[in-house]
Design a protein around this motif. Structure first.
Motif, mmCIF file in Angstrom:
data_model
loop_
_atom_site.group_PDB
_atom_site.id
_atom_site.type_symbol
_atom_site.label_atom_id
_atom_site.label_comp_id
_atom_site.label_asym_id
_atom_site.label_seq_id
_atom_site.Cartn_x
_atom_site.Cartn_y
_atom_site.Cartn_z
ATOM 1 N N GLU A 1 0.954 -1.147 0.005
ATOM 2 C CA GLU A 1 0.018 0.177 0.002
ATOM 3 C C GLU A 1 0.899 1.138 0.001
ATOM 4 O OE1 GLU A 1 -3.738 -1.376 2.599
ATOM 5 O OE2 GLU A 1 -2.098 -0.971 3.685
ATOM 6 N N ALA A 2 0.412 2.158 -0.518
ATOM 7 C CA ALA A 2 1.215 3.656 -0.647
ATOM 8 C C ALA A 2 0.096 4.686 -0.743
ATOM 9 C CB ALA A 2 2.120 3.770 -1.856
ATOM 10 N N TRP A 3 -0.084 5.545 0.245
ATOM 11 C CA TRP A 3 -0.836 6.592 0.266
ATOM 12 C C TRP A 3 -0.435 7.837 0.974
ATOM 13 C CZ3 TRP A 3 -0.130 2.822 3.640
ATOM 14 C CH2 TRP A 3 -0.100 3.002 5.149
ATOM 15 N N SER A 4 -1.187 9.022 0.952
ATOM 16 C CA SER A 4 -1.154 10.153 1.664
ATOM 17 C C SER A 4 -2.271 10.570 2.327
ATOM 18 C CB SER A 4 -0.772 11.450 0.770
ATOM 19 O OG SER A 4 0.537 11.196 -0.289
ATOM 20 N N GLU A 5 -1.769 11.131 3.581
ATOM 21 C CA GLU A 5 -2.676 11.559 4.303
ATOM 22 C C GLU A 5 -2.466 12.574 5.474
ATOM 23 O OE1 GLU A 5 -3.262 8.622 8.311
ATOM 24 O OE2 GLU A 5 -3.781 7.811 6.358
ATOM 25 N N ALA A 6 -3.082 13.724 5.860
ATOM 26 C CA ALA A 6 -2.799 14.336 7.080
ATOM 27 C C ALA A 6 -1.378 15.045 6.769
ATOM 28 C CB ALA A 6 -2.757 13.855 8.321
ATOM 29 N N GLY A 7 -1.049 15.342 5.622
ATOM 30 C CA GLY A 7 0.071 15.997 5.321
ATOM 31 C C GLY A 7 1.318 15.301 5.168
ATOM 32 N N ALA A 8 1.187 13.714 5.406
ATOM 33 C CA ALA A 8 2.355 12.760 5.231
ATOM 34 C C ALA A 8 2.097 11.707 4.336
ATOM 35 C CB ALA A 8 2.540 12.148 6.752
ATOM 36 N N ASP A 9 3.248 11.144 3.872
ATOM 37 C CA ASP A 9 3.032 10.073 2.929
ATOM 38 C C ASP A 9 3.452 8.724 3.451
ATOM 39 O OD1 ASP A 9 2.415 11.850 0.866
ATOM 40 O OD2 ASP A 9 4.630 12.011 0.459
ATOM 41 N N TYR A 10 2.832 7.453 3.349
ATOM 42 C CA TYR A 10 3.220 6.433 3.768
ATOM 43 C C TYR A 10 3.264 5.197 2.710
ATOM 44 C CZ TYR A 10 1.491 8.099 8.477
ATOM 45 O OH TYR A 10 1.266 8.981 9.417
ATOM 46 N N ALA B 1 7.537 6.151 6.375
ATOM 47 C CA ALA B 1 6.721 7.476 6.446
ATOM 48 C C ALA B 1 7.645 8.786 6.303
ATOM 49 C CB ALA B 1 5.916 7.755 7.665
ATOM 50 N N ARG B 2 7.022 9.732 5.733
ATOM 51 C CA ARG B 2 7.579 10.922 5.222
ATOM 52 C C ARG B 2 6.799 11.980 5.450
ATOM 53 N NH1 ARG B 2 9.033 10.786 -1.353
ATOM 54 N NH2 ARG B 2 6.727 11.051 -1.904
ATOM 55 N N GLY B 3 7.405 13.106 5.990
ATOM 56 C CA GLY B 3 6.755 14.427 6.201
ATOM 57 C C GLY B 3 6.975 15.667 5.474
ATOM 58 N N VAL B 4 7.060 16.826 5.878
ATOM 59 C CA VAL B 4 7.240 17.962 5.263
ATOM 60 C C VAL B 4 8.842 17.974 4.921
ATOM 61 C CG1 VAL B 4 5.513 19.361 6.026
ATOM 62 C CG2 VAL B 4 7.629 19.182 7.426
ATOM 63 N N ASP B 5 9.704 17.207 5.558
ATOM 64 C CA ASP B 5 10.991 17.160 4.973
ATOM 65 C C ASP B 5 11.421 16.129 4.019
ATOM 66 O OD1 ASP B 5 10.694 14.684 6.232
ATOM 67 O OD2 ASP B 5 12.150 15.001 7.911
ATOM 68 N N ARG B 6 10.296 15.553 3.606
ATOM 69 C CA ARG B 6 10.430 14.334 2.431
ATOM 70 C C ARG B 6 11.618 13.571 2.532
ATOM 71 N NH1 ARG B 6 6.130 14.732 0.742
ATOM 72 N NH2 ARG B 6 6.612 14.096 -1.207
ATOM 73 N N VAL B 7 11.745 13.303 3.833
ATOM 74 C CA VAL B 7 12.759 12.097 4.128
ATOM 75 C C VAL B 7 12.049 10.993 4.586
ATOM 76 C CG1 VAL B 7 14.535 11.490 5.232
ATOM 77 C CG2 VAL B 7 14.871 13.683 4.657
ATOM 78 N N TRP B 8 12.180 9.921 4.030
ATOM 79 C CA TRP B 8 11.268 8.653 4.517
ATOM 80 C C TRP B 8 12.214 7.844 5.737
ATOM 81 C CZ3 TRP B 8 6.910 7.129 2.424
ATOM 82 C CH2 TRP B 8 6.968 7.449 1.182
ATOM 83 N N LYS B 9 11.272 7.700 6.401
ATOM 84 C CA LYS B 9 12.003 6.836 7.601
ATOM 85 C C LYS B 9 11.131 5.551 7.835
ATOM 86 C CE LYS B 9 13.935 10.948 10.063
ATOM 87 N NZ LYS B 9 13.918 11.563 11.408
ATOM 88 N N LEU B 10 11.564 4.596 8.724
ATOM 89 C CA LEU B 10 10.911 3.694 9.159
ATOM 90 C C LEU B 10 9.953 3.759 10.102
ATOM 91 C CD1 LEU B 10 10.643 0.457 9.144
ATOM 92 C CD2 LEU B 10 12.376 0.303 10.909
ATOM 93 N N SER B 11 8.592 3.418 9.916
ATOM 94 C CA SER B 11 7.500 3.714 11.299
ATOM 95 C C SER B 11 6.745 2.564 11.517
ATOM 96 C CB SER B 11 6.773 4.637 10.211
ATOM 97 O OG SER B 11 5.950 4.130 9.248
#
Length: 324
Positions: free
Chosen positions: A261-270, A309-319
């Protein structure tokens, strides 16, 4: 002589038990299912070709539950199975009631001297009439079902599958996710297209996280993972230290990966990825360095769902990590 099969069965059970114990002792892999997947934390990820089995939702998470998920008796697996269950049985619904009524009415009339068998042709004629009427009813029911059948939606809105490179350059990355029934979550978010650059980031994160965990590099883990995942990994490292052990993980290599799955919600990407990888994963005595669990020569193969997950910094991190 009759006791021999019972003895063989008992001996087999003992051997299986010992085999399970040996496999558990030799397996030094990190276990469990923990972290957050946004609004999909408490729903099962979609299955993929390289992981066709059902994978339960995250077990340990700090993510808040929706009102429906917080209700007593909520069972996401049951909800998913209910959503995936095809509507109507072979004799269910309107068609089943009509067909059953006609058959019951005809047979009752026949045995009471009326109905289908009144002409005197007997049970054989009644059965022929049942078969003819039943066939006509199936044609009518099939016609109405086809008219009510919704058009199939493209998998993941056609966005996730668009990233896949040609087979010659795909490497360990596989195809698109297998379509599944809608998940019982509050907000599915908007579909997100995964690029080749994202794939490289995920593969690098897999290697870097395993390496930092094996070296007990807390600073590096904080850079690679969300604070929640960092807390779970730190807890495991501390537990190992308490028992005088150190989990050494080296030579991590991604074998196969597919987007679940890959999606965006609440200003974040997963992005949830089914990752099959191999590594040398052993437990060593902290004081002497002696091997406590695992094999220094053998590579162990692991299949897990990793969510990034990645936020406004556009850097993916393990969540999140889920056992498959």
């Amino acid at each position: 002589m009759k006791k021999k099969p019972a003895r063989v069965l008992a001996l087999s059970m003992v051997v299986l038990s010992l085999s399970g114990a040996i496999a558990t002792a030799a397996d030094a892999r990190r276990g469990g299912s923990f972290g957050s997947r946004g609004s999909r934390t408490y729903s099962a990820p979609r299955q993929t070709d390289n992981s066709p089995r059902y994978v339960p939702p995250v077990e340990r998470s700090m993510a808040p539950r929706s009102p429906a998920q917080a209700a007593p008796g909520y069972n996401p697996a049951a909800a998913q199975n209910q959503a995936a269950r095809p509507g109507g049985s072979r004799f269910g619904g309107f068609g089943g009631g009509l067909l059953g009524g006609l058959i019951a009415g005809g047979l009752l009339g026949h045995f009471l001297g009326g109905g289908w068998g009144q002409s005197g042709s007997g049970m054989f004629a009644a059965l022929i009439q049942i078969a003819v009427i039943g066939g006509l009813l199936w044609l009518v029911i099939g016609f109405f079902r086809r008219r009510r059948q919704p058009q199939a939606a493209p998998v993941m809105g056609g966005s996730v599958g668009d990233f896949s490179p040609s087979p010659s350059s795909a490497g360990p990355w596989g195809g698109v996710a297998t379509p599944q029934a809608p998940q019982p979550v509050a907000d599915q978010g908007a579909d997100l297209a995964i690029t080749t650059a994202d794939q490289r980031d995920f593969e690098q994160l897999l290697t870097d996280v395993q390496d930092a965990f094996g070296r007990e590099d807390y600073a590096r883990l904080r850079e690679l993972a969300t604070p929640e995942i960092m807390s779970y990994l730190s807890e495991e490292l501390s537990r190992n230290a308490t028992h005088g052990l150190r989990n050494e993980v080296t030579d991590t290599r991604l074998i196969d990966a597919e987007v679940s799955e890959a999606w965006s919600e609440a200003g974040a990407d997963y992005a949830t990825i089914a990752m099959r990888y191999e590594s040398r994963d052993v437990m060593r005595d902290r004081a002497t360095g002696a091997l406590a669990q695992g094999s220094r020569d053998a590579l162990s193969e692991t299949l897990e769902y990793w969510t990034f997950a990645r936020g406004v910094d556009r850097v993916w991190k393990l969540s999140a990590i889920q056992e498959a």
